[in-house]
Write a protein that holds these residues in place. Structure first.
Motif, short mmCIF file in Angstrom:
data_model
loop_
_atom_site.label_atom_id
_atom_site.label_comp_id
_atom_site.label_asym_id
_atom_site.label_seq_id
_atom_site.Cartn_x
_atom_site.Cartn_y
_atom_site.Cartn_z
N LEU A 1 18.06 -7.04 -15.45
CA LEU A 1 18.36 -6.06 -16.51
C LEU A 1 18.40 -4.67 -15.88
N LYS A 2 19.63 -4.16 -15.72
CA LYS A 2 19.80 -2.85 -15.06
C LYS A 2 19.33 -1.74 -15.99
N LYS A 3 18.71 -0.74 -15.44
CA LYS A 3 18.22 0.39 -16.21
C LYS A 3 19.23 1.54 -16.08
N PRO A 4 19.36 2.44 -17.05
CA PRO A 4 18.67 2.39 -18.34
C PRO A 4 19.40 1.48 -19.32
N TYR A 5 18.63 1.01 -20.31
CA TYR A 5 19.23 0.20 -21.38
C TYR A 5 18.55 0.58 -22.69
N ILE A 6 19.24 0.27 -23.78
CA ILE A 6 18.70 0.57 -25.12
C ILE A 6 17.90 -0.64 -25.60
N PRO A 7 16.63 -0.44 -26.02
CA PRO A 7 15.83 -1.60 -26.44
C PRO A 7 16.03 -1.97 -27.92
N GLU A 8 15.46 -3.11 -28.25
CA GLU A 8 15.27 -3.62 -29.63
C GLU A 8 16.49 -4.36 -30.19
N HIS A 9 16.18 -5.10 -31.27
CA HIS A 9 17.09 -6.14 -31.76
C HIS A 9 17.47 -5.98 -33.23
N ASP A 10 16.43 -5.86 -34.10
CA ASP A 10 16.66 -5.84 -35.54
C ASP A 10 17.26 -4.52 -36.00
N SER B 1 19.29 -12.72 -25.66
CA SER B 1 20.23 -13.00 -24.57
C SER B 1 21.27 -11.89 -24.44
N ALA B 2 21.82 -11.42 -25.55
CA ALA B 2 22.83 -10.34 -25.50
C ALA B 2 22.18 -9.03 -25.07
N ALA B 3 20.94 -8.83 -25.50
CA ALA B 3 20.24 -7.60 -25.12
C ALA B 3 20.08 -7.54 -23.60
N VAL B 4 19.75 -8.70 -23.02
CA VAL B 4 19.50 -8.73 -21.58
C VAL B 4 20.80 -8.76 -20.79
N LYS B 5 21.73 -9.65 -21.18
CA LYS B 5 22.97 -9.80 -20.39
C LYS B 5 23.89 -8.61 -20.57
N GLU B 6 24.01 -8.13 -21.83
CA GLU B 6 25.02 -7.11 -22.10
C GLU B 6 24.40 -5.74 -22.33
N SER C 1 26.64 -1.85 -30.95
CA SER C 1 27.66 -2.89 -31.07
C SER C 1 26.94 -4.21 -31.23
N ILE C 2 27.50 -5.06 -32.08
CA ILE C 2 26.87 -6.36 -32.35
C ILE C 2 27.97 -7.33 -32.75
N SER C 3 27.78 -8.59 -32.36
CA SER C 3 28.76 -9.61 -32.76
C SER C 3 28.78 -9.71 -34.29
N ALA C 4 29.99 -9.84 -34.84
CA ALA C 4 30.11 -9.97 -36.30
C ALA C 4 29.36 -11.19 -36.81
N SER C 5 29.15 -12.19 -35.94
CA SER C 5 28.44 -13.39 -36.40
C SER C 5 26.92 -13.16 -36.46
N HIS C 6 26.48 -12.01 -36.00
CA HIS C 6 25.03 -11.74 -36.00
C HIS C 6 24.60 -10.78 -37.11
N ILE C 7 25.53 -10.50 -38.04
CA ILE C 7 25.18 -9.65 -39.18
C ILE C 7 25.67 -10.29 -40.48
N ASN D 1 33.80 -5.25 -27.69
CA ASN D 1 34.55 -6.43 -27.27
C ASN D 1 35.10 -7.10 -28.53
N ARG D 2 36.03 -8.02 -28.29
CA ARG D 2 36.58 -8.79 -29.42
C ARG D 2 35.44 -9.50 -30.17
N GLY D 3 35.50 -9.45 -31.49
CA GLY D 3 34.47 -10.14 -32.30
C GLY D 3 33.24 -9.29 -32.57
N GLU D 4 33.19 -8.09 -31.99
CA GLU D 4 32.04 -7.22 -32.24
C GLU D 4 32.42 -6.13 -33.23
N VAL D 5 31.40 -5.62 -33.94
CA VAL D 5 31.62 -4.47 -34.80
C VAL D 5 30.70 -3.33 -34.31
#
Ligand SMILES: NC(=O)c1ccc[n+]([C@@H]2O[C@H](COP(=O)([O-])OP(=O)(O)OC[C@H]3O[C@@H](n4cnc5c(N)ncnc54)[C@H](OP(=O)(O)O)[C@@H]3O)[C@@H](O)[C@H]2O)c1
Length: 349
Positions: A64-73, A99-104, A114-120, A34-38
């Protein structure tokens, strides 16, 4: 650079424990941006308790629909900067918020994320990707608990319950970096580890109930901040805190973690913390919860402190990508000293 359409990723296929629900799948689409993500080629990802304790175990399928990829860091290389401030080839680290892990349905335990540029932010050169991956979520929790929630000032006195937890280990370093006095607890085997992070004094929580030990030996200067990083549901450390937490002092918790569905424990906690008035014996100290917020400016500050050597990485253990289930076994012992890291790119340092 041409990017693959398909990647290898760990995915949770149902609600439950990692060993029962996680599968390594080599036919997972590389995320669209999406826009703003890298797009990041992940070098290393680090595990966090929230993934196995809360997201995998408790969040129902309709949320949270399955399957999804876990973890954050994660730490990795930008391979599609997507018109953000980053360039392809930038080496970065950061975390995907819960929140992004669960919603998106985004996750870090994959070859590409994919991650928002503001989160790296760019990774300081004095830490390897494997070391950097474990820093963002836990260090930002410690940073925000001490400064945003407890308003810690230089030279104040801090008690950190859980000096060998990842959050506690970063908190010790951050509090010491502004000249605070730090006392921290862990079991005796971790005393030298906790002191090596900068703790001035150590308390072994296994020698007796910690609230009683602290109340029986109150510090001459009571603590200004008491940071509880273990996730205790039991309230004695808070309800006894007038004996060792200064008037006006703040008790900050990373969030009590009930073992299972403990309505009685949660009700007791709610009564002691939120409901019981002080004139009815309620504790005359403030209890606050830290909920980490993925604020770019805090990630920048954490990265600066890493670059300055004020925050050192805390790596308990490193597992190869295919062995992520062993990494979960390790974090789930509750005995890790620092972060449990998964090397996604086996060539990475
Ligand atoms: N609210 C938020 O935004 C947020 C963010 C991050 C984390 N958290 C929560 O914060 C907690 C800590 O996370 P983490 O990743 O830092 O944990 P962790 O690294 O997995 O914690 C493991 C450590 O806990 C220590 N420990 C266990 N019981 C203890 C006790 N009773 N007293 C003192 N130390 C004890 C162990 O030391 P010994 O072997 O010496 O016992 C071990 O070194 C978790 O509950 C997590 O869910 C919350």
């Amino acid at each position: 650079m041409s990017l693959p359409q398909i990647q290898k990723a760990w995915r949770a296929t149902a609600k439950g424990e990692p060993s029962k629900v996680l599968r390594l799948d080599d036919n997972v689409p590389v995320p669209k941006l999406n826009r703003g993500e890298v797009l990041i080629k992940v070098q290393a990802a680090a595990l966090n308790p929230v993934a196995y304790k809360v997201i995998m175990k408790l969040i129902p399928n309709f949320i949270l629909k399955k399957p999804y990829i876990p973890e954050h860091d994660l730490a990795g290389i930008v391979v599609d900067a997507n018109d953000t401030e980053f360039q392809d080839g930038d080496e970065v680290f950061g975390f995907i918020p819960v929140s992004a892990a669960v919603k998106e349905r985004k996750g870090a335990l994959a070859q590409y994320a994919s991650i928002s540029a503001s989160h790296i932010v760019r990774r300081p050169v004095n830490v390897t990707p494997t070391q950097a991956a474990g820093i963002p979520l836990a260090a930002m929790t410690a940073y925000q608990a001490l400064f945003d929630v407890a308003h810690l000032k230089p030279e104040q006195h801090v008690f950190i319950n859980g000096g060998s937890t990842a959050v506690g280990g970063f908190a010790i370093q951050i509090a010491k970096s502004i000249g605070c006095k730090v006392v921290a607890s862990a079991s005796g085997k971790n005393e030298s580890y906790v002191r090596s992070l900068g703790a001035d004094e150590f308390v072994d929580y296994t020698t007796g109930p910690l609230h009683a030990t602290l109340a029986a030996n109150p510090p001459s200067q009571k603590y200004h901040v008491f940071l509880e990083t273990v996730g205790l549901l039991e309230t004695s450390l808070y309800t006894s805190s007038e004996a060792y937490l200064a008037p006006g002092g703040i008790f900050v918790s990373t969030g009590p973690q009930p073992k299972g569905f403990d309505i009685a424990g949660l009700s007791r906690l709610a009564w002691k913390i939120f409901l019981q008035p002080r004139w009815l014996g309620g504790t005359k100290r403030t209890w606050k919860l830290i909920q980490v917020d993925n604020k770019h400016e805090d990630l920048v500050k954490v990265a600066e402190q890493v670059a300055d050597g004020k925050i050192k990485p805390l790596v308990d253990s490193v597992y190869n990508f295919d062995d992520a289930l062993k990494a979960y076994e390790r974090i789930m012992t509750g005995r890790a000293t620092g972060k449990v890291v998964v090397k996604v790119d086996l060539e990475t340092e």
